[in-house]
Design an enzyme around this catalytic site. Structure first.
Site, short mmCIF file in Angstrom:
data_model
loop_
_atom_site.label_atom_id
_atom_site.label_comp_id
_atom_site.label_asym_id
_atom_site.label_seq_id
_atom_site.Cartn_x
_atom_site.Cartn_y
_atom_site.Cartn_z
N HIS A 163 0.88 -1.18 0.00
CA HIS A 163 0.00 0.00 0.00
C HIS A 163 0.91 1.21 0.00
CE1 HIS A 163 -3.48 -2.51 1.79
NE2 HIS A 163 -3.72 -2.26 0.53
N THR A 196 3.39 2.81 5.20
CA THR A 196 2.22 2.05 5.66
C THR A 196 2.59 0.78 6.39
OG1 THR A 196 2.07 0.75 3.63
CG2 THR A 196 0.89 2.84 3.66
N ASP A 197 3.80 0.28 6.16
CA ASP A 197 4.21 -1.00 6.73
C ASP A 197 3.40 -2.16 6.15
OD1 ASP A 197 6.33 -1.94 8.22
OD2 ASP A 197 5.08 -2.42 9.94
N HIS A 198 2.62 -1.93 5.10
CA HIS A 198 1.91 -3.01 4.41
C HIS A 198 2.69 -3.36 3.15
CE1 HIS A 198 -2.22 -1.31 6.03
NE2 HIS A 198 -1.40 -1.65 7.00
N PHE A 199 3.65 -4.26 3.26
CA PHE A 199 4.43 -4.63 2.09
C PHE A 199 4.58 -6.14 2.01
CE2 PHE A 199 5.72 -0.34 3.31
CZ PHE A 199 5.25 0.32 2.19
#
Lengths: 267, 584
Positions: B332, B504-507
């Site tokens: 994200h 976002t730390d969404h990877f």
């Protein structure tokens, strides 16, 4: 308003009001009623909040704290500090809502921050090669001067002296003594990169200046800015409240006296 | 000189949700486990009195210290990558509990479409609908097969939720009722209902009430104090690994969690992993911790880097399309997939914006995944539109209508006026993998131990921009319906490129799962195809990114992986093969 006003409001009466509002608040929030497990965590907090001995000790502290803690840790030239005061005040000026950057303690906040590990980019990756000029599609990239070899302390000293230099060049006087419109014009030109700095873009220094000014206005008073929580009061932000469980589903806007971390942590 | 330590049953990198779940399940089954965690020891006690915006949201106290290690970033293959130097561009988890400590608590299930995205896309639209740059693939598992693990994770974390009216089937209801409804959530729900959509409360790991999970761990009910994302919970009311799975593992007496242990490579003989080599961050000494099984449960970047540095698997080559390690990086992204939408300003209404909690809010799934017909749209996958009431904090909350200066008198006046008179809704969109978005080792920059940094290359495709534009337009439609007097609507430019923010730390990706070694690094038990006693668990195994926050799905796959580990320690062999045999 003079500085004295801020000191006076920090003392006894104010503190008492806060304590009352917090007690009322805890009652309203329904926290005391229970329905909780894992008591050690919550128990610790409540104990802290209601330990009257600790609160008395805290009040005594507060009256004597402010002035002796304000002296330069990082800056060495008084002129640099005068420019910092003038520039931050233009970014966040005193107005009908309340104090500006100077009365909030923002310049001292920035000085303290620069003297610590933030000022030397202590948590940042600092290995080379460094890059002063970025590819166009990378320019949105980062916080001020991220790819520069300069640390934040270097950036501030260079930026503040550059403000002075521009003022001398254009108006024949130092930045802090220039007229308000003249100061605004110079700052706008930094914002628009119309001034050249060495090793980073002027707008990057300016972004750092804006960010630090807002931090000084709105961070917890423990860092030296947001004096007497006046920044929070202007913004109607109530600080470190234990809980909003009793309020959050209500329709009306809730005004609460702000609580500082000193009060909240209660030690 | 590497000092060899006594062998254990399992050694795990990382103490976040993935490592914690593996540790809990392994130790409960009687296995001796060592977790190697490079960050500091953290207990809930560390988070008491934590409500300090400067320290945690501006100085990133709980995040990875980039001084020691970071990543480099570029947005096309022909560029030189630059290091991400500052935490404001990379909020990566660190310390005991990892990012599971300072998350918001949004805990979604992904869609049946996500796990069979290739087949279902071809089935509905034909092969030609898939863009030529795309490397999307099926995951090798169906939603129905994963469902029991979602259920298990949700019960461990005490997820508080409201049934999604158009969501996938559930075997059981959420273990706790949804969080409270606030005036602004009511406003969002009414507006979206009036527009014909199907709003529901976001599933939340901030608990709506006190709860005891199936392992006997106790969690408190949330008090909406508004210090959640980037903070450890002051109140023990947000599910995190420390208060749940790590506590469970500790109770067995079979766990040793070793802090200050920075793992630098996987020891192996080409066929089997022999253990983990780490540097003690206090002394600089090197140790090898041997084990029967080795589990990589670090963040995407850690897992991928360890595989590449240890020379396990074939590195992905974006020019030839060959190789697998580092492939299908997705996420994200700040200027594309989340944090963009519509901000409404209200002249005559004031909201209690400063109250809230991480996952408090509502969303709609009408445009998620493949829920709308994409026949005439220029993109695949979709977006969820949510209003979140995380609680605003004063340094960050300086929202002003477009055209207002960013400093000075007018800025101060307007930012004070609108502090509690603005609301934001965002469209969080999926991101599909492509050939030029991947990870490898950087040729220039090194970490503090002299190992290469991981290099991330992110290239946006046309369909990613189109998806984002559609999401933002939907936000504007809803915000208007909510009655905003004026709006700032984000603009997704036709030529927008990745801005190097890993915020976002969404990877995801790097060691992706699939049904065969042809197109994947691990099977659906997160077991490496070519090194069967090595498990690579977490977001690194996801072949693409959905439009939802990932933790619920990371938790579900970690439970499945842990089941596989226990089975492997008993029987050995490749788990999906023995599964096939059982079903034959």
């Amino acid at each position: 308003m003079s500085d004295n006003n801020y000191k006076n409001t920090a003392s006894g009466e104010q503190q008492k009001q806060q304590d009352m509002s917090r007690r009322k608040f805890l009652k309203n929030s329904g926290l005391v009623a229970g329905g909780l497990v894992g008591g050690s965590l919550f128990g610790g907090l409540l104990t802290n909040s209601f330990d009257s001995k600790k609160e008395q000790k805290m009040e005594k502290h507060k009256d004597t704290l402010i002035d002796v803690q304000e002296a330069m840790q990082f800056f060495t030239r008084h002129q640099d500090f005068l420019v910092l005061m003038a520039a931050t005040e233009q970014i966040y000026p005193e107005d009908e809502h309340g104090p500006g950057a100077i009365k909030l303690g923002v310049p001292y906040y920035i000085d303290k921050q620069l003297a610590g590990r933030w000022g030397i980019n202590g948590r940042d990756y600092r290995h080379g090669p460094f890059t002063a000029v970025l590819d166009e599609s990378d320019q949105s990239a980062g916080p001020a001067g991220e790819q520069s070899i300069l640390d934040r302390g270097d950036i501030f000293i260079q930026g503040l002296r550059k403000l002075d230099e521009e003022s001398q060049k254009r108006f024949g006087t130092t930045f802090d003594k220039a007229e308000e419109e003249q100061q605004i014009q110079i700052l706008q030109d930094f914002d628009d990169d119309k001034v050249k700095m060495n090793g980073l873009a002027a707008s990057e220094f300016f972004a750092l200046l804006i960010q630090s000014t807002l931090e000084g206005a709105y961070s917890d008073p423990l860092y030296g800015g947001n004096r007497n929580m006046e920044g929070w009061k202007m913004k109607e932000f109530p600080g470190a409240q234990t809980s909003y469980a009793g309020y959050i589903d209500q329709d009306e806007f809730i005004k609460l006296e702000p609580v500082s971390l000193r009060d909240y942590q209660g030690h | 000189m590497v000092k060899k330590l006594p062998k254990v049953d399992a050694v795990i990198v990382g103490s976040g949700w993935a490592g914690g779940i593996a540790a809990a399940e392994l130790t409960k089954a009687g296995h001796k486990v060592v977790i190697l965690e490079r960050g500091r020891d953290k207990k809930h006690e560390d988070f008491m009195g934590t409500k300090d915006e400067l320290r945690y949201s501006k100085r990133y106290d709980l995040m990875q210290d980039l001084n020691k290690e970071t990543i480099t970033s570029r947005n096309s293959l022909d560029k030189k990558a630059l290091p991400v130097r500052d935490n404001s561009k990379a909020r990566l988890g660190n310390h005991t509990g990892g990012a599971g400590v300072h998350w918001n608590g949004m805990s979604f299930r992904w869609l049946p479409y996500d796990f069979e995205i290739y087949s279902k896309t071809v089935e509905r639209y034909g092969k030609e609908k898939i863009p030529k740059e795309s490397t999307m693939q099926d995951w090798g598992i169906t939603y129905d097969e994963l469902e029991p693990y979602y259920d298990k994770y949700e019960k461990t974390a005490g997820i508080s939720g409201e049934e999604n009216p158009i969501g996938p089937p559930r075997s059981d209801k959420y273990p706790n009722p949804p969080l409270k409804e606030t005036p602004t959530i009511r406003l969002f729900k009414k507006a979206t209902t009036d527009l014909g959509y199907h709003p529901y409360h976001m599933p939340s790991a901030n608990l709506s009430q006190a709860y005891v999970n199936p392992d006997g761990e106790k969690l408190n009910g949330c008090v909406y104090c508004a210090f959640c994302e980037e903070y450890g919970c002051d109140f023990g009311a947000k599910a995190d690994p420390i208060g749940t799975v790590l506590a469970t593992a500790r109770k067995t007496g079979n766990l040793e969690l070793r802090n200050g242990a920075n793992v630098t490579r996987v020891g192996h003989d080409g066929k089997r992993a022999t253990g983990l080599v780490y540097t003690d961050t206090m002394t600089g000494e090197e140790f090898e911790q041997p084990a029967d099984i080795v589990v990589l449960a670090g963040f995407v970047f850690t897992n991928t880097k360890l595989l590449l540095v240890s020379k396990i698997g074939t590195p992905y080559n974006p020019k030839t399309g060959q190789g697998i390690i580092g492939k299908n990086f997705t996420g994200h992204f700040n200027n594309l997939s989340t944090y963009i939408g519509a901000r409404g300003f209200f002249e005559n209404k004031k909201f209690n914006n400063f109250m809230g909690t991480g996952a408090l809010g509502a969303t709609i799934d009408d445009f998620s995944g493949d829920n709308e017909d994409h026949s005439n749209l220029k993109f695949l996958h979709g977006y969820e539109v949510h209003y979140g009431q995380l609680g605003t904090r004063p340094i960050a909350n300086n929202q002003v209508p477009e055209g207002t200066p960013a400093w000075g008198k007018e800025f101060k006046k307007q930012s004070l006026k609108y502090a509690n008179r603005n609301l934001f809704i965002t469209a969080q969109s999926g991101f599909l993998p492509n050939k030029e978005t991947y990870m490898d080792l950087d040729p220039t920059y090194k970490d503090s131990l002299g190992n290469p940094l991981l290099r991330v290359t992110v290239k946006y495709a046309e369909q990613d921009r189109e998806r984002a534009k559609a999401g933002v337009a939907r936000c504007a439609e809803i915000m208007k319906e909510m009655g905003a007097d004026t709006m700032n609507v984000d603009v997704v430019e036709d030529d927008v490129e990745f801005d190097h923010k890993f915020y976002t730390d969404h990877f995801f990706g790097g060691a992706i799962m699939g049904e065969s070694p042809e197109n994947s690094a691990v099977n659906t038990y997160s077991q490496m195809w070519e090194m069967e006693n090595l498990f690579v668990v977490g977001g690194s195994s996801f072949p693409h990114n959905s439009n939802y926050n990932p933790t619920g799905t990371i938790g579900a796959f970690a439970y499945r992986a842990a089941e596989g580990m226990n089975k492997y320690l008993k029987d050995g062999g490749l788990l999906t093969q023995s599964e096939l045999k059982e079903n034959a």
